[in-house]
Design a protein around this motif. Structure first.
Motif, PDB file in Angstrom:
ATOM      1  N   GLU A 167     -11.367   4.444  -0.890  1.00 23.42           N
ATOM      2  CA  GLU A 167     -11.788   4.738   0.487  1.00 23.42           C
ATOM      3  C   GLU A 167     -12.596   6.046   0.550  1.00 23.42           C
ATOM      4  O   GLU A 167     -12.219   7.047  -0.042  1.00 23.42           O
ATOM      5  N   ASP A 193      -3.192  -2.813  -2.579  1.00 22.18           N
ATOM      6  CA  ASP A 193      -4.260  -1.823  -2.589  1.00 22.18           C
ATOM      7  C   ASP A 193      -4.142  -0.963  -3.848  1.00 22.18           C
ATOM      8  O   ASP A 193      -3.091  -0.908  -4.491  1.00 22.18           O
ATOM      9  N   ASN A 194      -5.233  -0.297  -4.222  1.00 26.84           N
ATOM     10  CA  ASN A 194      -5.214   0.748  -5.260  1.00 26.84           C
ATOM     11  C   ASN A 194      -4.806   0.286  -6.645  1.00 26.84           C
ATOM     12  O   ASN A 194      -4.215   1.056  -7.421  1.00 26.84           O
ATOM     13  N   ASP A 239       0.837  -1.207   0.000  1.00 23.49           N
ATOM     14  CA  ASP A 239       0.000   0.000   0.000  1.00 23.49           C
ATOM     15  C   ASP A 239       0.866   1.249   0.000  1.00 23.49           C
ATOM     16  O   ASP A 239       0.513   2.269   0.593  1.00 23.49           O
TER      17      ASP A 239
HETATM   18 MG   LIG Z   1      -3.977   2.630  -0.382  1.00 18.52          MG
END
Ligand SMILES: [Mg+2]
Ligand SMILES: O=C(NCCCCc1cc2cnccc2s1)c1cc(-c2ccc(F)cc2)cc(O)c1O
Length: 214
Positions: free
Chosen positions: A199, A169-170, A141
């Motif tokens: 988020e 993530d992402n 992340d």
């Molecule tokens: Mg992130």
């Protein structure tokens, strides 16, 4: 009024969460960042997917690249079995200091070791300096342009074993196209995509799980 957002998040946690209650810390950060100021925590929607994968993996050794304020670190730590080793890497010393205080307030500080520095510096030192052999679980992340080089570095440093779970993530927003290309086209990984949202926003995002086959 504290001068930086991350300090305001910490203050909100100290005033609104319950000391020693990790979930109340997670909920307080989500409340602040959805109602007051957006921040790049993994958030609750992706956080529930993270929780499921951590629980399924039940890691003895875990690594996080990109601590930020410690939100995902608290989520992961509260799911780890006693005696598990959890290292989290943060490049920004101010963010690392905030995360340290968040971990202490949540009561998970005994489970987590924060390593300050850049991933390319720290990863090669993990075996020698931090007595790590291999990682069962890695949450990625940090900067998306480091996802691929650091995955290759983890391989080269012998820090992955058959069954090691990487969760990134992402991968949709801000996006990690080269990472998706790498793990999905490399026969040494078994990949699964978990569509979700950025988020605290309606924007599409996703987590990518890549299991190392050895
Ligand atoms: Mg992130
Ligand atoms: O940049 C993000 N995370 C990385 C910052 C950590 C920097 C580090 C580098 C480094 C190097 N070595 C070791 C440790 C570390 S920590 C990030 C950004 C967004 C976002 C931003 C704007 C936007 F409009 C929409 C989404 C959402 C997210 O969920 C993120 O995670």
């Amino acid at each position: 009024m504290p001068q930086i957002k991350e300090q305001r998040i910490l203050d909100y946690v100290l005033q609104n969460a319950v000391k020693g209650d990790p979930q109340s810390v997670v909920d307080a950060i989500d409340k602040y960042c959805s109602e007051k100021e957006w921040a790049m925590n993994v958030g609750n929607e992706k956080g529930l997917i993270l929780d499921k994968i951590v629980s399924e993996t039940n890691p003895s050794t875990a690594l996080e690249l990109g601590t930020y304020c410690g939100y995902s670190g608290v989520r992961i730590a509260q799911l780890l079995k006693p005696g598990a080793c959890f290292l989290t890497v943060e490049k920004n010393p101010v963010h690392a200091a905030i995360a340290k205080q968040i971990f202490e307030f949540a009561g998970v500080q005994e489970k987590i070791k924060i390593l300050e520095g850049s991933s390319e510096e720290i990863i090669p030192q993990l075996k020698s300096k931090h007595k790590v052999n291999t990682f069962d679980f890695i949450f990625i992340d940090h900067w998306s342009d480091r996802y691929t080089p650091d995955t290759k570095l983890l391989e080269e440093c012998g820090l992955l074993k058959q069954g090691s779970v990487l969760l990134a993530d992402n991968v949709i927003y801000p996006g990690a196209p080269d990472f998706l290309q790498y793990v999905r086209n490399c026969s040494r990984y078994e990949c699964t995509n978990y569509p979700s949202h950025l988020e605290y926003m309606d924007k599409e995002d996703a987590l990518e799980k890549a299991v190392f086959k050895g």
